[in-house]
Design a protein around this motif. Structure first.
Motif, PDB file in Angstrom:
ATOM      1  N   ILE A  52       1.291 -49.481 -13.968  1.00 16.27           N
ATOM      2  CA  ILE A  52       2.696 -49.849 -14.181  1.00 16.27           C
ATOM      3  C   ILE A  52       3.557 -48.908 -13.359  1.00 16.27           C
ATOM      4  O   ILE A  52       3.408 -47.675 -13.440  1.00 16.27           O
ATOM      5  CB  ILE A  52       3.076 -49.751 -15.672  1.00 16.27           C
ATOM      6  N   VAL A  53       4.472 -49.475 -12.578  1.00 15.29           N
ATOM      7  CA  VAL A  53       5.398 -48.677 -11.775  1.00 15.29           C
ATOM      8  C   VAL A  53       6.820 -49.065 -12.168  1.00 15.29           C
ATOM      9  O   VAL A  53       7.298 -50.156 -11.836  1.00 15.29           O
ATOM     10  CB  VAL A  53       5.183 -48.901 -10.262  1.00 15.29           C
ATOM     11  N   LEU A 103       1.748 -53.758 -11.983  1.00 10.46           N
ATOM     12  CA  LEU A 103       2.978 -54.323 -12.522  1.00 10.46           C
ATOM     13  C   LEU A 103       4.142 -53.463 -12.045  1.00 10.46           C
ATOM     14  O   LEU A 103       4.294 -52.310 -12.474  1.00 10.46           O
ATOM     15  CB  LEU A 103       2.924 -54.354 -14.049  1.00 10.46           C
ATOM     16  N   VAL A 104       4.950 -54.020 -11.153  1.00 12.80           N
ATOM     17  CA  VAL A 104       6.068 -53.281 -10.570  1.00 12.80           C
ATOM     18  C   VAL A 104       7.357 -53.761 -11.207  1.00 12.80           C
ATOM     19  O   VAL A 104       7.695 -54.956 -11.122  1.00 12.80           O
ATOM     20  CB  VAL A 104       6.125 -53.479  -9.044  1.00 12.80           C
ATOM     21  N   GLY A 105       8.074 -52.848 -11.860  1.00 16.38           N
ATOM     22  CA  GLY A 105       9.378 -53.203 -12.398  1.00 16.38           C
ATOM     23  C   GLY A 105      10.344 -53.500 -11.271  1.00 16.38           C
ATOM     24  O   GLY A 105      10.280 -52.878 -10.194  1.00 16.38           O
ATOM     25  N   ARG A 123      -3.799 -57.340  -3.083  1.00 11.47           N
ATOM     26  CA  ARG A 123      -3.686 -58.437  -4.033  1.00 11.47           C
ATOM     27  C   ARG A 123      -3.449 -57.877  -5.421  1.00 11.47           C
ATOM     28  O   ARG A 123      -3.724 -56.715  -5.709  1.00 11.47           O
ATOM     29  CB  ARG A 123      -4.978 -59.279  -4.048  1.00 11.47           C
ATOM     30  N   GLY A 124      -2.957 -58.737  -6.333  1.00  9.77           N
ATOM     31  CA  GLY A 124      -2.829 -58.346  -7.734  1.00  9.77           C
ATOM     32  C   GLY A 124      -1.565 -57.596  -8.067  1.00  9.77           C
ATOM     33  O   GLY A 124      -1.535 -56.836  -9.038  1.00  9.77           O
ATOM     34  N   VAL A 125      -0.493 -57.762  -7.262  1.00  7.18           N
ATOM     35  CA  VAL A 125       0.789 -57.112  -7.541  1.00  7.18           C
ATOM     36  C   VAL A 125       1.724 -58.140  -8.183  1.00  7.18           C
ATOM     37  O   VAL A 125       1.899 -59.244  -7.667  1.00  7.18           O
ATOM     38  CB  VAL A 125       1.427 -56.535  -6.267  1.00  7.18           C
ATOM     39  N   VAL A 126       2.328 -57.760  -9.303  1.00  6.06           N
ATOM     40  CA  VAL A 126       3.270 -58.623 -10.012  1.00  6.06           C
ATOM     41  C   VAL A 126       4.607 -57.903 -10.113  1.00  6.06           C
ATOM     42  O   VAL A 126       4.661 -56.769 -10.599  1.00  6.06           O
ATOM     43  CB  VAL A 126       2.762 -58.967 -11.430  1.00  6.06           C
TER      44      VAL A 126
END
Length: 367
Positions: A22-23, A64-66, A80-83
């Protein structure tokens, strides 16, 4: 709300198992993401920006990028796999920021919470290819479909596959009885009657009775004979999620729950005794099942009526032939002694099942 963005860059860490990264510096958003991780059974790693080398950006199975942190991760290596996770439903700029950081998805809370929980749980479980799911259904009553379903599961487990046997016929008497395990500890279908959303694959497997090196989901001896369609969907999805093989014993009637089961079946086997009346009955079953299942094949069970053989039965039904199961003497006596169907590895039933799994694997179907 959740949306997808397509790109072709692959991560070297793709497919690894573990908790998400989580970022964000948004305290409220972080609280929500931590809550969703807890609901999915995952332990995340939390950073305010791109972590230093070795800190998880390259290796985490999901990032998971805020939306508040999008600028800070703009220069990070593409993977891959960045939301990108935000809250403002009216902010069209979120899509531009997602492209800038190479995100696969844009997710807006709270609408996308269930999608995100499912995605986090998938990576936490280390999800790979789903199990090959084989449905077995009788062309008429007493065709021997339950016996074949049990034998397929027993042989699959004996060959070293993770195998789960599902009894989808509440009026069939219980496959646990057929396997000699009616007293085995574990959950039965009525225990999952209230299930909805996502059921953990590992938790499901560990909760079920273990018999003959496989797991079985059957019915208890109570009065409940129906399970809500959403529960059937959730449980079968969990059963398939961990790979291997899932064998489903299906009833001949089609209701909403059975339709949910058929929707997750990859290959169907229609068991038809080699007699004209059975072929006629099987034709009606095939018409109903074929509306929901595209790959349906015939298994012909002897002895043969005059003028019939396995190819003729398949021709009359207009379906591909999966093979024949000759009469196996001593099968009932073996079951009375507690031996499951297929226990005699040299019998016709076991030989059919072994050949079926070998051919399936040779055809490239994941098992």
């Amino acid at each position: 709300m959740a949306g997808a963005i397509t790109h072709d860059r692959l991560s070297a860490a793709e497919g690894r198992q573990g908790g998400p990264l989580i970022v964000t510096e948004d305290v409220d958003l972080l609280d929500d993401l931590l809550r969703l991780c807890a609901a999915a059974g995952a332990r995340p790693e939390v950073h305010h920006g791109v972590p230093e080398r070795g800190g998880g950006w390259e290796t985490a199975p999901l990032v998971l990028v805020g939306d508040d942190a999008a600028r800070r991760v703009r220069g990070a290596a593409r993977r891959r796999g960045v939301v990108l996770v935000g809250r403002d439903q009216d902010d069209s700029g979120v899509w531009r920021r997602a492209v800038e950081i190479g995100a696969d998805h844009v997710l807006l809370l709270p609408d996308g919470e269930q999608w995100l929980v499912d995605r986090i749980a998938d990576v936490a479980e280390g999800v790979g290819p789903p199990a090959l799911t084989v449905g077995v259904i009788g062309g008429r009553g007493g065709a021997g479909s339950s016996t074949l379903a049990c034998a397929l599961a027993v042989i699959s487990a004996r060959q070293g596959r993770r195998t789960l046997l599902v009894d989808a016929d509440p009026l069939g008497g219980g496959l646990d009885v057929l396997l000699g395990g009616e007293a085995a500890e574990g959950l039965r279908w009525p225990d999952f009657a209230a299930s909805h959303g996502r059921v953990g694959g590992g938790a499901l497997e560990e909760s079920l009775p273990s018999l003959h090196a496989l797991r079985i989901l059957s019915w208890d001896r109570g009065d409940r004979v129906t399970i809500a369609p959403e529960a059937v969907r959730a449980v079968l999805a969990a059963a398939r999620r961990r790979g291997g093989a899932v064998v489903v014993d299906l009833p001949r009637r089609i209701d909403e729950g059975v339709a949910e089961a058929l929707a997750q079946v990859d290959l169907g086997l229609l068991v038809v005794p080699a007699e004209l009346r059975a072929v006629a009955a099987a034709g009606r079953v095939a018409s109903a099942v074929g509306m929901l299942l595209k790959d349906l094949r015939v298994v012909v069970r002897g002895p043969y009526a005059p003028g019939l053989d396995d190819r003729e039965v398949a021709r009359l039904l207009g379906l591909p032939l999966a093979g024949e199961v000759p009469v196996e003497t001593g099968l009932l006596a073996a079951q009375e002694r507690g031996a499951p169907p297929g226990a005699d590895g040299r019998g016709p039933l076991a030989r059919f099942c072994s050949t079926f799994w070998e051919r399936t694997a040779a055809a490239g179907r994941a098992v």
